[in-house]
Design a protein around this motif. Structure first.
Motif, mmCIF file in Angstrom:
data_model
loop_
_atom_site.group_PDB
_atom_site.id
_atom_site.type_symbol
_atom_site.label_atom_id
_atom_site.label_comp_id
_atom_site.label_asym_id
_atom_site.label_seq_id
_atom_site.Cartn_x
_atom_site.Cartn_y
_atom_site.Cartn_z
ATOM 1 N N LEU A 138 -17.423 -23.467 -34.247
ATOM 2 C CA LEU A 138 -15.998 -23.765 -34.111
ATOM 3 C C LEU A 138 -15.701 -25.146 -34.696
ATOM 4 O O LEU A 138 -14.718 -25.334 -35.421
ATOM 5 N N GLY A 142 -13.288 -25.838 -38.119
ATOM 6 C CA GLY A 142 -12.123 -26.716 -38.154
ATOM 7 C C GLY A 142 -12.226 -27.743 -39.258
ATOM 8 O O GLY A 142 -11.244 -28.023 -39.966
ATOM 9 N N CYS A 184 -4.822 -25.248 -36.701
ATOM 10 C CA CYS A 184 -6.072 -24.536 -36.426
ATOM 11 C C CYS A 184 -7.225 -25.521 -36.218
ATOM 12 O O CYS A 184 -8.047 -25.350 -35.301
ATOM 13 N N LEU A 188 -9.354 -25.858 -32.815
ATOM 14 C CA LEU A 188 -10.809 -25.711 -32.794
ATOM 15 C C LEU A 188 -11.479 -26.984 -32.316
ATOM 16 O O LEU A 188 -12.507 -26.942 -31.629
ATOM 17 N N ASP A 192 -13.844 -26.451 -28.780
ATOM 18 C CA ASP A 192 -15.280 -26.301 -28.993
ATOM 19 C C ASP A 192 -16.073 -26.810 -27.796
ATOM 20 O O ASP A 192 -17.072 -26.221 -27.394
#
Length: 473
Positions: A138, A142, A184, A188, A192
């Motif tokens: 993740l 990102g 996004c 992320l 995470d």
């Protein structure tokens, strides 16, 4: 890369931080960070077997391991079947590796925007993430989105002039895509850590991976935003020198956060991170909806929106962020909880970043060919990568409780290049030398990140992008 489990902060917490733009949210998910209460995480997984290290026959002053802050660069002893020797250099010393095993994460977050608005959103998003996905995947996803957005904008606006015309030369869909990728990456970055705790996979490697990418992403966020503002064209826009100062302030704020943690053992999560991400997304959406013309009109009392943002950034840094850093260190000194009582030890992490800034500033001011004006994107990219590498080494020392190196290796070739440039020895080749230097610094930073990740994953008996455990050798 943040956490869950938020509640109202006690009144005896330190004052909020004003650090803008940077820097991921710590990775409280690597340890359950709560508002106002330090959180602790311990590395997981048994230690791999390790052979005895041969004793050096050289005197201490000539030994490859002297001084302790400068670990020798040598190929890892692990089998070469997992990759070539080029990607198996040992940047992390044995002492630092053991320090990572003893590391405990501690962070404090008092930001109302994060606690009461964004965290409920992240708590809903995290539920759709499959449990088999590794938290570092993740984190890296990102970062890749940030890079894709940066290179896309660079394609349309290499020299920061595309938004200086009306209408702008950057397509509308690019600004909308920038808003999407920024959101996004922000999401992320915030889930995470939650996912790491959710899958019981919190490790020091995850925090280092998070903060290391944050140190690079911090500059990329700023460089992408400069395309919205546009370069100064005599009527509107921001001068390249203002861009350089703006970027330097943001990187200085990021550095101060980890310098503070180096001395106190606690990461005080900055308020400015969430605010800056929301502002970035709003700026991209505004540009996509109304066009770049919105940045070319006076906003208030004859000032443009970009002027207001610069004033806010400087105000946050000088009157909130940096004073709060000094206050938290002073508080730890009064409580006798400082990790380094010596003033020399406490200030050592600042030496290389400050010398780097001095050398770069000398190059900017005294360059015969005005290198920053000719190649602003290339020069500012090099600044961001160099600072990221310097700060990454500070983060490693901070997490492993070891002494940082006095002078980062990049200072020496940079000093030679700066001298050759300002003395006129480079002449018309100055731009070419900058391009080569930028490529080398970027390659060295990528090599450093890959090798450190491999070294730590082997030491902690885990994989970087998988939840499976390594088979012990």
């Amino acid at each position: 890369m943040l956490t869950a489990g938020w509640h109202r902060a006690p009144t005896n917490l330190p004052a909020p931080r004003g650090n803008a733009w940077s820097h991921g949210r710590g990775r409280p998910g690597e340890a359950a960070t709560t508002t106002g209460a330090p959180a602790v995480a311990r590395p997981r997984g048994p230690a791999p077997s390790r052979g005895a290290r041969p004793r050096s026959r050289l005197p201490p002053a000539l030994s490859p391991s002297f001084p302790p802050s400068l670990p020798p660069l040598r190929p890892s002893r692990r089998g070469a079947e997992h990759g070539g020797a080029m990607w198996r250099w040992r940047y992390v010393s044995d002492r630092q590796l053991e320090g990572f095993r003893r590391y405990k994460y501690s962070a404090v977050d008092t930001n109302p925007l994060s606690v009461y608005i964004m965290q409920p959103i992240w708590n809903k998003i995290i539920k759709i993430v499959p449990l088999w996905i590794a938290p570092n995947l993740l984190t890296f996803s990102g970062f890749v989105m940030i890079l894709v957005n940066y290179f896309l904008i660079s394609f349309y606006d290499w020299d920061y002039t595309a938004s200086g015309t009306s209408p702008g030369l950057v397509p509308t869909w690019v600004w909308l895509f920038s808003a999407f990728t920024t959101f996004c990456a922000y999401a992320l970055d915030s889930i995470d850590g939650k996912h790491a705790r959710r899958t019981q996979s919190s490790t020091p490697l995850g925090e280092l991976f998070d903060h290391g990418l944050d140190s690079w992403a911090t500059s990329i966020f700023v460089l992408s935003f400069f395309s919205v503002c546009s370069r100064d064209n005599g009527k509107t826009g921001v001068s390249v020198y203002t861009m350089y100062i703006y970027l330097s302030i943001v990187l200085f704020n990021f550095m101060c956060s980890h310098w503070e943690k180096y001395n106190t053992g606690v990461l005080f999560l900055p308020w400015g991170y969430d605010i800056s991400q929301v502002v970035l997304i709003a700026a991209y959406l505004l540009t996509g909806a109304l066009g770049v013309e919105v940045w070319q009109k006076p906003f208030l009392f004859g000032y443009y929106i970009t002027d207001a943002l610069v004033i806010l950034l400087i105000g946050f840094s000088l009157f909130l962020s940096f004073p709060q850093t000094l206050y938290n260190i002073h508080r730890a000194h009064l409580k006798k909880t400082l990790k380094h009582e010596s003033l020399y030890e406490g200030l050592l992490p600042l030496v290389s970043p400050l010398l780097l800034f001095v050398l770069l500033t000398v190059w900017v001011v005294l360059s015969p060919s005005n290198i920053l004006a000719k190649q602003p994107r290339l020069f500012l990219w090099m600044v961001g990568v160099a600072f990221s590498n310097v700060i990454c080494k500070v983060i490693i020392c901070q997490m492993s409780s070891t002494r940082p190196e006095r002078f980062h290796w990049f200072l020496f070739p940079l000093a030679l290049v700066v001298y050759a440039a300002i003395s006129g020895l480079l002449g018309w080749t100055e731009e070419a030398v900058l391009a080569v230097l930028t490529a080398l610094v970027t390659a060295a930073h990528v090599h450093f990140g890959v090798c450190v990740g491999r070294q730590l994953s082997e030491h902690l008996n885990i994989y970087i992008f998988s939840l499976k455990k390594r088979v012990q050798e």
